[in-house]
Write a protein that holds these residues in place. Structure first.
Motif, PDB file in Angstrom:
ATOM      1  N   VAL A  24      25.881  34.793  43.502  1.00 17.33           N
ATOM      2  CA  VAL A  24      26.785  33.648  43.561  1.00 17.33           C
ATOM      3  C   VAL A  24      28.144  34.100  43.041  1.00 17.33           C
ATOM      4  O   VAL A  24      28.244  34.684  41.959  1.00 17.33           O
ATOM      5  CB  VAL A  24      26.253  32.471  42.717  1.00 17.33           C
ATOM      6  N   THR A  25      29.196  33.846  43.824  1.00 16.79           N
ATOM      7  CA  THR A  25      30.558  34.204  43.441  1.00 16.79           C
ATOM      8  C   THR A  25      31.473  33.001  43.668  1.00 16.79           C
ATOM      9  O   THR A  25      31.096  32.050  44.358  1.00 16.79           O
ATOM     10  CB  THR A  25      31.085  35.389  44.273  1.00 16.79           C
ATOM     11  N   SER A  26      32.663  33.082  43.108  1.00 12.47           N
ATOM     12  CA  SER A  26      33.687  32.070  43.371  1.00 12.47           C
ATOM     13  C   SER A  26      35.027  32.781  43.510  1.00 12.47           C
ATOM     14  O   SER A  26      35.148  33.970  43.197  1.00 12.47           O
ATOM     15  CB  SER A  26      33.753  31.047  42.242  1.00 12.47           C
ATOM     16  N   GLY A  32      30.779  37.618  40.171  1.00  8.31           N
ATOM     17  CA  GLY A  32      29.682  36.666  40.220  1.00  8.31           C
ATOM     18  C   GLY A  32      28.466  37.060  39.409  1.00  8.31           C
ATOM     19  O   GLY A  32      28.517  37.955  38.566  1.00  8.31           O
ATOM     20  N   ILE A  53      27.983  25.803  36.975  1.00  9.85           N
ATOM     21  CA  ILE A  53      29.362  26.128  37.309  1.00  9.85           C
ATOM     22  C   ILE A  53      30.209  25.620  36.151  1.00  9.85           C
ATOM     23  O   ILE A  53      30.052  24.485  35.709  1.00  9.85           O
ATOM     24  CB  ILE A  53      29.794  25.458  38.629  1.00  9.85           C
ATOM     25  N   ILE A  62      28.775  30.405  36.610  1.00  8.57           N
ATOM     26  CA  ILE A  62      29.841  30.848  37.515  1.00  8.57           C
ATOM     27  C   ILE A  62      31.127  30.143  37.107  1.00  8.57           C
ATOM     28  O   ILE A  62      31.145  28.921  36.939  1.00  8.57           O
ATOM     29  CB  ILE A  62      29.483  30.514  38.985  1.00  8.57           C
ATOM     30  N   ALA A  64      34.513  28.672  38.005  1.00 12.29           N
ATOM     31  CA  ALA A  64      35.193  28.162  39.193  1.00 12.29           C
ATOM     32  C   ALA A  64      36.181  27.079  38.782  1.00 12.29           C
ATOM     33  O   ALA A  64      35.823  26.157  38.039  1.00 12.29           O
ATOM     34  CB  ALA A  64      34.191  27.608  40.191  1.00 12.29           C
ATOM     35  N   ASP A  68      38.459  26.143  44.113  1.00 10.81           N
ATOM     36  CA  ASP A  68      37.782  27.418  44.392  1.00 10.81           C
ATOM     37  C   ASP A  68      36.699  27.233  45.452  1.00 10.81           C
ATOM     38  O   ASP A  68      36.108  26.160  45.574  1.00 10.81           O
ATOM     39  CB  ASP A  68      37.098  27.954  43.135  1.00 10.81           C
ATOM     40  N   VAL A  70      32.958  28.497  46.382  1.00 12.22           N
ATOM     41  CA  VAL A  70      31.786  29.122  45.773  1.00 12.22           C
ATOM     42  C   VAL A  70      30.903  29.611  46.908  1.00 12.22           C
ATOM     43  O   VAL A  70      30.626  28.869  47.849  1.00 12.22           O
ATOM     44  CB  VAL A  70      31.026  28.118  44.874  1.00 12.22           C
ATOM     45  N   LYS A  71      30.481  30.884  46.826  1.00 13.10           N
ATOM     46  CA  LYS A  71      29.657  31.479  47.881  1.00 13.10           C
ATOM     47  C   LYS A  71      28.318  31.920  47.305  1.00 13.10           C
ATOM     48  O   LYS A  71      28.253  32.422  46.189  1.00 13.10           O
ATOM     49  CB  LYS A  71      30.355  32.694  48.500  1.00 13.10           C
TER      50      LYS A  71
END
Length: 82
Positions: A24-26, A32, A53, A62, A64, A68, A70-71
């Protein structure tokens, strides 16, 4: 953030609860975190998990900010026979 992956092929041991990993990234946290998802029941192929988050950098969450993206990235592991 609740995460669900459906991948029947990831249920490698049909008599056990299996796991898969997602990243998980942002926009603000491009490195992430890896999150382990747990199969909902043996041989279901449905894996669930969650991650917090936070609007401030924080361990286990994460980072964020408003606006942003978020993926969640899941890579399918493939076994090849030779």
């Amino acid at each position: 953030l609740h995460i669900m992956v459906e991948d029947p092929a990831a249920s490698i041991n049909p008599s056990s609860i299996n796991t898969v990993t997602v990243t998980v990234t942002s926009t603000s946290d491009p490195v992430g975190l890896k999150v382990t998802l747990v199969e909902t029941k043996p041989n279901s192929g449905v894996f669930k998990g969650m991650i917090k988050i936070s609007s401030k950098p924080m361990a286990g969450a994460i980072y964020a900010r408003p606006g942003d993206k978020v993926k969640v990235k899941y890579e399918v592991m493939e076994t090849v026979s030779i």
